[in-house]
Design an enzyme around this catalytic site. Structure first.
Site, PDB file in Angstrom:
ATOM      1  N   ASP A 186     131.649 152.179 -27.440  1.00 40.53           N
ATOM      2  CA  ASP A 186     130.948 152.234 -26.152  1.00 40.53           C
ATOM      3  C   ASP A 186     130.680 153.671 -25.713  1.00 40.53           C
ATOM      4  O   ASP A 186     131.444 154.583 -26.048  1.00 40.53           O
ATOM      5  CB  ASP A 186     131.800 151.506 -25.094  1.00 40.53           C
ATOM      6  CG  ASP A 186     130.986 151.168 -23.844  1.00 40.53           C
ATOM      7  OD1 ASP A 186     129.750 151.153 -23.920  1.00 40.53           O
ATOM      8  OD2 ASP A 186     131.607 150.927 -22.793  1.00 40.53           O
ATOM      9  N   ASN A 199     124.347 141.825 -24.472  1.00 45.10           N
ATOM     10  CA  ASN A 199     123.457 142.986 -24.591  1.00 45.10           C
ATOM     11  C   ASN A 199     121.969 142.605 -24.597  1.00 45.10           C
ATOM     12  O   ASN A 199     121.108 143.474 -24.430  1.00 45.10           O
ATOM     13  CB  ASN A 199     123.795 143.826 -25.837  1.00 45.10           C
ATOM     14  CG  ASN A 199     125.087 144.613 -25.719  1.00 45.10           C
ATOM     15  OD1 ASN A 199     125.799 144.812 -26.693  1.00 45.10           O
ATOM     16  ND2 ASN A 199     125.409 145.091 -24.510  1.00 45.10           N
TER      17      ASN A 199
HETATM   18  C1  IPE Z   1     130.444 146.316 -25.267  1.00 48.02           C
HETATM   19  O1  IPE Z   1     129.867 147.369 -24.581  1.00 48.02           O
HETATM   20  C2  IPE Z   1     129.558 145.855 -26.376  1.00 48.02           C
HETATM   21  C3  IPE Z   1     129.404 146.789 -27.485  1.00 48.02           C
HETATM   22  C4  IPE Z   1     130.012 147.910 -27.648  1.00 48.02           C
HETATM   23  C5  IPE Z   1     128.482 146.347 -28.502  1.00 48.02           C
HETATM   24  P1  IPE Z   1     128.994 147.113 -23.258  1.00 48.02           P
HETATM   25  O2  IPE Z   1     128.545 148.437 -22.797  1.00 48.02           O
HETATM   26  O3  IPE Z   1     127.944 146.104 -23.543  1.00 48.02           O
HETATM   27  O4  IPE Z   1     130.052 146.460 -22.277  1.00 48.02           O
HETATM   28  P2  IPE Z   1     130.152 146.480 -20.707  1.00 48.02           P
HETATM   29  O5  IPE Z   1     128.812 146.067 -20.188  1.00 48.02           O
HETATM   30  O6  IPE Z   1     130.506 147.874 -20.309  1.00 48.02           O
HETATM   31  O7  IPE Z   1     131.247 145.523 -20.390  1.00 48.02           O
HETATM   32  C1  IPE Z   2     127.467 151.067 -26.705  1.00 47.56           C
HETATM   33  O1  IPE Z   2     126.937 152.058 -25.892  1.00 47.56           O
HETATM   34  C2  IPE Z   2     126.459 150.510 -27.677  1.00 47.56           C
HETATM   35  C3  IPE Z   2     126.003 149.148 -27.365  1.00 47.56           C
HETATM   36  C4  IPE Z   2     126.472 148.388 -26.434  1.00 47.56           C
HETATM   37  C5  IPE Z   2     124.945 148.623 -28.193  1.00 47.56           C
HETATM   38  P1  IPE Z   2     126.233 151.691 -24.516  1.00 47.56           P
HETATM   39  O2  IPE Z   2     124.775 151.520 -24.766  1.00 47.56           O
HETATM   40  O3  IPE Z   2     126.899 150.544 -23.861  1.00 47.56           O
HETATM   41  O4  IPE Z   2     126.476 153.016 -23.701  1.00 47.56           O
HETATM   42  P2  IPE Z   2     126.891 153.138 -22.172  1.00 47.56           P
HETATM   43  O5  IPE Z   2     128.111 152.303 -21.981  1.00 47.56           O
HETATM   44  O6  IPE Z   2     125.731 152.619 -21.372  1.00 47.56           O
HETATM   45  O7  IPE Z   2     127.151 154.585 -21.975  1.00 47.56           O
HETATM   46 MG    MG Z   3     128.434 150.366 -22.549  1.00 43.59          MG
END
Ligand code: IPE
Ligand code: IPE
Ligand code: MG
Length: 264
Positions: free
Chosen positions: A35, A83
Site C-alpha cells: 500500500d 479497487n
Molecule cells: C489494499 O489497499 C489493497 C491492495 C494493496 C491491493 P487499499 O489502498 O485498496 O486499501 P484501503 O482502501 O486503504 O483499505
Molecule cells: C496500493 O497503493 C496499490 C493498490 C491498491 C493497487 P494505493 O494505490 O492504495 O496507494 P495509496 O494508498 O492511495 O497511497
Molecule cells: Mg491504498
C-alpha cells in the site's frame, strides 16, 4: 561521487541486516499488503500511476529477496475487489502494468523455479489479463521453488463465500445429507488451498487495517505495519520486517516460556 557513496552505504546496511537474520527462524509464508503507491507519487506532485509503476520495482525486489532467502511462500495483494471503485483510468493503468509485468518477468520467475498462482475471482478480470495469468501459472506450474501467490480481484469475504459454495456443491452432488464442515475443509476450499497460513503479514504505508485480505488465513499471523510507502520498501526494509518478526513470541493462546516455569 555522492550517489556512488550512498549506494555503497545502503549495500552495507543491507549486509549488516542480513547478517543479523537467523536463517532458521524465517517465516514460511509472508503476505504483503502493498500500500501507499498513490501517496508516494502525490508527495512528489506526480500522478498516482507513477507510484504504481514505482511499486512494481518493490514487488520485484520483494520476490527476489524472499526467493533468495529460501522463503517458501509469498503472497502479494495487488488488486482488491474493492479497487474497482477507483477511476477507470487508474484501473486500466493497473491492468496494463500487470500485463507488462507478467510478460516481462515470466522468464525470470520461471528461471528462478518460482511457481506463480493467482488468487481471487480471476474469472471477472478482462480476457487479455486472464490470458496472461493463465500463461504464467501454466508455465510455472511444475516449479518446485517458492510459491508466489498474487491476489488479483481478491476479497477475503468473497473467498470464504466461494469456499462455502464449493463445499455445498460437493455435498449436494454427492448426496451427503449428514456432512458437516470443519476448519480443515474450509482451508482446503480456499483459493490458498495447499499453502500454509501466513506467519507474517506486512502492510506498508501505515494503515492499521487488513482491508479484506486473507481473513481466514491470518488468524495467528504476526502483523508488521510500517510507515514506509510501498515504492520505498527496499530489500533492507524487508530485512527489518523479518528481524522484527524474529523478536516476536508466538504464543497461540498459550503462555510465554518463563510463565510456564513460574506456574510449574
Ligand atoms: C489494499 O489497499 C489493497 C491492495 C494493496 C491491493 P487499499 O489502498 O485498496 O486499501 P484501503 O482502501 O486503504 O483499505
Ligand atoms: C496500493 O497503493 C496499490 C493498490 C491498491 C493497487 P494505493 O494505490 O492504495 O496507494 P495509496 O494508498 O492511495 O497511497
Ligand atoms: Mg491504498
Amino acid at each position: 561521487m555522492k550517489v556512488h557513496e550512498s549506494l555503497k552505504s545502503s549495500d552495507l546496511e543491507e549486509e549488516r541486516l542480513l547478517l543479523e537474520l537467523d536463517a532458521d527462524r524465517l517465516p514460511q509464508h509472508i503476505a504483503v499488503i502493498m500500500d501507499g503507491n498513490g501517496r508516494w507519487a502525490q508527495r512528489r506532485h506526480l500522478p498516482r500511476v507513477v507510484g504504481h509503476r514505482a511499486g512494481v520495482q518493490s514487488a520485484r525486489t520483494a520476490i527476489e529477496t524472499c526467493a533468495s532467502l529460501g522463503i517458501s511462500n509469498l503472497t502479494l495483494y495487488a488488486f482488491s475487489m474493492e479497487n474497482w471503485c477507483r477511476p477507470k483510468a487508474e484501473i486500466d493503468f493497473l491492468m496494463r502494468l500487470l500485463r507488462g509485468y507478467l510478460r516481462k518477468e515470466l522468464p525470470t520467475i520461471h528461471r528462478n523455479n518460482i511457481r506463480m498462482l493467482v488468487i481471487g475471482r480471476t474469472d471477472q478480470l478482462p480476457d487479455e489479463v486472464r490470458a496472461d495469468i493463465d500463461r504464467a501459472t501454466e508455465q510455472t506450474a511444475g516449479n518446485t521453488g517458492m510459491n508466489l501467490a498474487v491476489a488479483l480481484n481478491y476479497g477475503g469475504r468473497a473467498e470464504l463465500v466461494d469456499a462455502f459454495n464449493r463445499i455445498l456443491d460437493r455435498v449436494r452432488n454427492n448426496g451427503l445429507a449428514n456432512a458437516r464442515v470443519d476448519e480443515e475443509m474450509i482451508s482446503r476450499n480456499l483459493y490458498t488451498a495447499g499453502l500454509p497460513d501466513p506467519d507474517l503479514l506486512i502492510r506498508t504505508s501505515g494503515e492499521m487495517r487488513v482491508s479484506n485480505f486473507l481473513l481466514w488465513q491470518i488468524a495467528y499471523a504476526e502483523i508488521y505495519v510500517t510507515e514506509t510507502l510501498w515504492p520505498d520498501f527496499s530489500r533492507a526494509k524487508l530485512y527489518e520486517a523479518l528481524l522484527d518478526f524474529q523478536k516476536r513470541e508466538r504464543r497461540y493462546g498459550g503462555l510465554a516460556q518463563e510463565r510456564h516455569r513460574v506456574m510449574a
